[in-house]
Structures are given as structure tokens and as C-alpha cells.
Design an enzyme around this catalytic site. Structure first.
Site, PDB file in Angstrom:
ATOM      1  N   ASP A 154     137.330 -31.149  16.890  1.00 15.51           N
ATOM      2  CA  ASP A 154     137.757 -31.266  18.285  1.00 15.51           C
ATOM      3  C   ASP A 154     136.648 -30.973  19.284  1.00 15.51           C
ATOM      4  O   ASP A 154     136.487 -31.693  20.282  1.00 15.51           O
ATOM      5  CB  ASP A 154     138.984 -30.394  18.555  1.00 15.51           C
ATOM      6  CG  ASP A 154     138.834 -28.950  18.089  1.00 15.51           C
ATOM      7  OD1 ASP A 154     137.749 -28.543  17.625  1.00 15.51           O
ATOM      8  OD2 ASP A 154     139.835 -28.211  18.187  1.00 15.51           O
ATOM      9  N   MET A 171     139.843 -27.785  14.013  1.00 13.16           N
ATOM     10  CA  MET A 171     138.954 -27.580  12.871  1.00 13.16           C
ATOM     11  C   MET A 171     139.491 -26.493  11.931  1.00 13.16           C
ATOM     12  O   MET A 171     140.416 -25.761  12.257  1.00 13.16           O
ATOM     13  CB  MET A 171     137.565 -27.200  13.369  1.00 13.16           C
ATOM     14  CG  MET A 171     136.894 -28.287  14.212  1.00 13.16           C
ATOM     15  SD  MET A 171     135.280 -27.808  14.853  1.00 13.16           S
ATOM     16  CE  MET A 171     134.321 -27.734  13.325  1.00 13.16           C
ATOM     17  N   HIS A 172     138.872 -26.420  10.755  1.00 13.70           N
ATOM     18  CA  HIS A 172     138.978 -25.304   9.799  1.00 13.70           C
ATOM     19  C   HIS A 172     140.283 -25.215   9.018  1.00 13.70           C
ATOM     20  O   HIS A 172     140.384 -24.419   8.087  1.00 13.70           O
ATOM     21  CB  HIS A 172     138.764 -23.951  10.501  1.00 13.70           C
ATOM     22  CG  HIS A 172     137.627 -23.891  11.459  1.00 13.70           C
ATOM     23  ND1 HIS A 172     136.348 -24.272  11.126  1.00 13.70           N
ATOM     24  CD2 HIS A 172     137.579 -23.503  12.763  1.00 13.70           C
ATOM     25  CE1 HIS A 172     135.556 -24.105  12.183  1.00 13.70           C
ATOM     26  NE2 HIS A 172     136.276 -23.650  13.181  1.00 13.70           N
TER      27      HIS A 172
END
Length: 480
Positions: free
Chosen positions: A232, A76-77
């Protein structure tokens, strides 16, 4: 058959499941991380696509020909900045990159309601502060940015030609109005952006497009739908049936995560608890996130010259619980929950002349467990009622480490068949939900329980003193 692809930090995993949800085949390919400066962590977006192709091609061609739908999961991110031609403008700034700590304070100052809208405190790992950093330090790149994608969604773009994401991954940008499950114009504007820079939003089991003919031919598949998938952690939860209110898991990957499913939006940013959308409709989740977990195992294995995690666990087991006074603070990449400190770094405390490799290994296993215990504590402060934790990720392979963690958290651990497959399994299940027109709750059932670890009172008692000292450790090193 249904294909799930997980774009991880250290590699890509592709998994095919059958109609019963059982793993029929899988392939993997590695990826490297670049750390050109202190606090920086980057990857080439093109390396994700190369690894994806390698991982998928490693699966038996007969299985690939039978795939009916594909789901995506991923780290992520990550801030993946693309130009007008959808080409990367710079390496992706990853989830464990800590350079944008100053921009976090700036963002919260620009939008006083940020925590209320997003449900989260601004942290350097999230996507939004990264864009403020780029605007400030690389203005020519910011000016050329046409689209911002998360890692798995860059792979989706190569697969389908569509700019799309799912709700769980989108929530991790902190540009999402998390309760409304929609982009927030106010949060985007604070970063000099608008919805035209953002991918379209989908639920995890909704089709976002179909496989390009050229990709389908190269992979030996039909032109099948590609669903939203999930970040995830959310995809990992889907894979082991953590989809109902109160269900909880512990993910032991590069990072460590305690994840609790919620039937409503339940933020608690004061103690750095994450509150995001789940990868299935009308569901949210809370997370305690620790930036270093299994990565600490790999690190101390290299440090002590052992061949890998299996040998490390064996050497640590020779020490036994309470067998070393060495204490490890597992902040190799900073920490999120509960400290929200990207600049703190890891430390060994109380080393002696006779502290050896096995003692360091044992201290690292305990230190990660104590960090997870910090996360569980603040989740409980946020109202989570965690009665047991389903364990997934690479760290799930070690029952020895599980005994340490169960004792430190004073919580039973449940090991599920296929749990080590992780997010790729959940992505495949979301693809199956779409293809079979069945709700995720029906598809995403809990796998068979392969083993269970109850907290050992003797181990817990021997760890109690060290856990107390661990709780004081951060305050002693944070200003160093």
C-alpha cells in the site's frame, strides 16, 4: 482505461483512470477486523474477495468494459496461509497484530544476519515472526500450509489463478534479500519454510497473469493482464510520483507512514526504520511507520460521541493551538518507529476537571502529529533529506490537521490532486505502465499541486513544549 484495486484494512477501493492518469470512476466496499484476543488482529481472506467484487461492480459498466490492465495494492505483512487446494487455513494475521513479539527475538537469534539481509529489525507486524508463532501454537495448521500469500496476492489468486507478488510487498515479509530483490533461503529456513511456499516475484509493472475468463465475464471486462502492483505505501507513492531519490510522502490512513524513495538499498534497523524495495525496478525506499494515525481520529470520535472526523476536526478547532494541556500518546495498537513495541498502549496524560471533548480531540490530533515527528527525526538520522512531504490517504482531506502536522514536523506539506485516492491510483498507474510499455518513471509523474501548507511558526512555538513532553511520555508508560 486502467483499473487499480487497493485491499485496505477497513475496505477495498477500486479506481479507474484514463490515459492521462485522471480518475474516471471508483467504487468502495467495507471490511471488518476481528480482535479475538489481546494483541490479535485478523481478517477473513474471503472477505477481501467479496469486497473486491463489490467495489469493482460499483464502477460504471462502460468504464469497466474499457479497462486494458489491472494493478493491485494492499495492506502489507498479512500472513495468509493456504492449503494444497489454495483454501485459507485460518484467518489472516494482519500487519497490526502484535502477538509474535517473542518470536521476533527468536528469529533474530536464529539468523544473526537477519538485519543485514532484510534491512529491517524483526517486528511482530512483519510476516516471518507470525509463521514462527503459528508453528509453535498451531502446529497442525503450519504442517498443512502449502502457500503463504500477502492480502492483495490472495485477491490476485482469485483473479488470475497465479501465486505471485511484487518486490515491495515481498520485502515486508522480511524473507526477502532486499538488496538482491530475491527470496532469502536462509531467512525462510529459519521459519521452517523454503521457496516452494512463496509466490513468484515480479516488479510492480510486470504482468503476473491475466484475468480468469469467469471473472472477466462477471466484471464485464476483457481477459486483461494483472500486474504486480505494490504494497500500500509503495503504491501510494507511485500514485503521487514519489519515485525518484529523495522524493517523500506522508500517508495518513489507518496507520501513518513517512516514505522516502531511494536509488539504493539504505537500511537503518537500529531505530526501527523500514528499508524495503519500491514497486518500480531498481528503486528502494525507507519508511517510518506508525501503527495508529487516522484510526485514532475514528476512535476519539466514537469516544466523544461525535458523528465522524469532520465534526471532530470542527470541535478541535475551537480549542486552538496550545489551548489544552491534555497530551495523547497514540499507541492504540502498539508502535513501530522508533520504539518497536507491540505491547505499549495509548494514553491520555494531564487530564483535568475541565478537560472536555474538544480538548481530547485536539490532543489526539496533536499526539498523532508528535508521533510522526518522531518518525521524521529517525529518518533524518538515517540520512534522509526530507524537504517537503506529499500528503495522501483519508487524513489528507483535512487542511486543519495538516496545519498541526506541518508545525509539529517543521516541514511543508504538499496536497496533490487525487492524493486522497491513495494506493489504488498507484496500482492503476503501474497497470498503465505495463499496457503502454512505458517506464514507471514516465507514467508516475507528480499530480497537480492543489494546495501547500507551510509550517506556521506561531503554532510550532505553542506546540514545542508539548512535543518535548511527548518525547518523555513513552519512557513513562512503556513498562506499565
Amino acid at each position: 482505461m486502467f483499473l487499480g484495486i487497493d485491499i485496505g484494512t477497513s475496505g477495498v477501493k477500486a479506481v479507474v483512470i484514463d490515459d492521462q492518469g485522471l480518475v474516471a470512476g471508483q467504487g468502495t466496499a467495507g471490511i471488518t477486523v476481528s480482535r479475538p484476543h489481546d494483541l490479535w488482529s485478523e481478517q477473513s481472506p474471503d472477505s477481501w474477495w467479496q469486497a473486491t467484487e463489490a467495489a469493482v461492480r460499483a464502477i460504471d459498466p462502460a468504464l469497466r468494459r474499457s479497462v486494458r490492465a489491472i494493478g493491485l495494492a494492499g495492506q502489507m505483512h498479512g500472513a495468509t496461509l493456504l492449503d494444497e487446494q489454495d483454501r485459507p487455513l485460518r484467518p489472516c494475521i494482519l500487519w497490526n497484530d502484535g502477538r509474535s513479539f517473542a518470536e521476533c527475538a527468536e528469529l533474530e537469534e536464529r539468523v544473526p544476519a537477519l538485519r543485514e539481509i532484510s534491512g529491517n529489525i524483526a517486528m511482530p507486524g512483519f510476516t516471518a515472526p507470525k509463521l514462527l508463532w503459528v508453528a509453535k501454537h498451531e502446529p497442525e495448521i503450519f504442517a498443512r500450509t502449502r502457500t503463504i500469500l500477502l492480502p492483495k496476492d490472495f485477491v490476485r489468486l482469485q483473479m488470475t489463478g497465479e501465486r505471485a507478488t511484487d518486490m515491495s510487498d515481498a520485502a515486508g515479509t522480511i524473507w526477502l534479500d532486499t538488496a538482491a530483490r530475491a527470496w532469502s533461503p536462509e531467512l525462510l529456513a529459519a521459519c521452517g519454510l523454503d521457496t516452494s511456499h512463496m509466490p513468484a516475484l515480479y516488479e510492480g509493472n510486470e504482468a503476473t497473469g491475466v484475468l480468469r475468463a469467469s471473472v472477466a465475464e462477471a466484471w464485464g471486462m476483457g481477459i486483461v493482464p494483472v500486474v504486480g502492483g505494490g504494497g500500500d505505501n509503495a503504491a501510494g507513492a507511485v500514485g503521487v510520483g514519489v519515485v525518484r531519490n529523495g522524493d517523500a510522502l506522508l500517508s495518513l490512513g489507518t496507520s501513518g507512514v513517512i516514505f522516502v524513495a531511494n536509488d539504493r538499498f539504505s537500511p537503518n534497523p537500529a531505530e526501527a526504520v523500514h528499508a524495503f524495495c519500491h514497486a518500480i525496478p531498481d528503486t528502494w525506499h525507507q519508511m517510518a511507520v506508525h501503527l495508529s494515525a487516522a484510526s485514532c481520529i475514528d476512535w476519539v470520535a466514537r469516544l466523544t460521541g461525535v458523528s465522524g472526523p469532520a465534526e471532530l476536526f470542527a470541535r478541535a478547532e475551537t480549542v486552538g493551538p496550545g489551548g489544552t494541556d491534555a497530551l495523547f500518546l497514540p499507541y492504540l495498537s502498539g508502535e513501530r518507529t522508533p520504539h518497536n513495541d507491540s505491547r505499549v498502549r495509548g494514553a491520555f496524560l494531564h487530564l483535568e476537571n475541565d478537560t472536555d471533548g474538544p480538548a481530547l480531540a485536539r490532543a489526539v490530533l496533536e499526539g498523532v502529529a508528535f508521533g510522526l515527528a518522531d518518525g521524521l527525526r529517525v529518518l533524518k538520522n538515517a540520512g534522509a533529506d526530507v524537504r517537503e512531504l506529499a500528503v495522501i490517504g483519508g487524513g489528507a482531506r483535512s487542511s486543519y490537521w495538516g496545519r498541526i502536522i506541518a508545525a509539529a514536523l517543521e516541514t511543508p506539506l504538499v496536497y496533490l490532486s487525487g492524493g486522497e485516492v491513495g494506493p489504488a491510483l498507484g496500482a492503476a498507474r503501474l497497470a498503465q505502465s505495463h499496457a503502454e510499455r512505458v517506464s514507471p518513471a514516465e507514467i508516475c509523474v507528480r499530480p497537480h499541486v492543489s494546495s501547500r501548507i507551510e509550517p506556521d511558526p506561531e503554532i510550532a512555538e505553542k506546540l514545542a513544549r508539548k512535543r518535548e513532553l511527548f518525547g518523555k511520555g513513552y519512557s513513562h508508560i512503556k513498562d506499565f
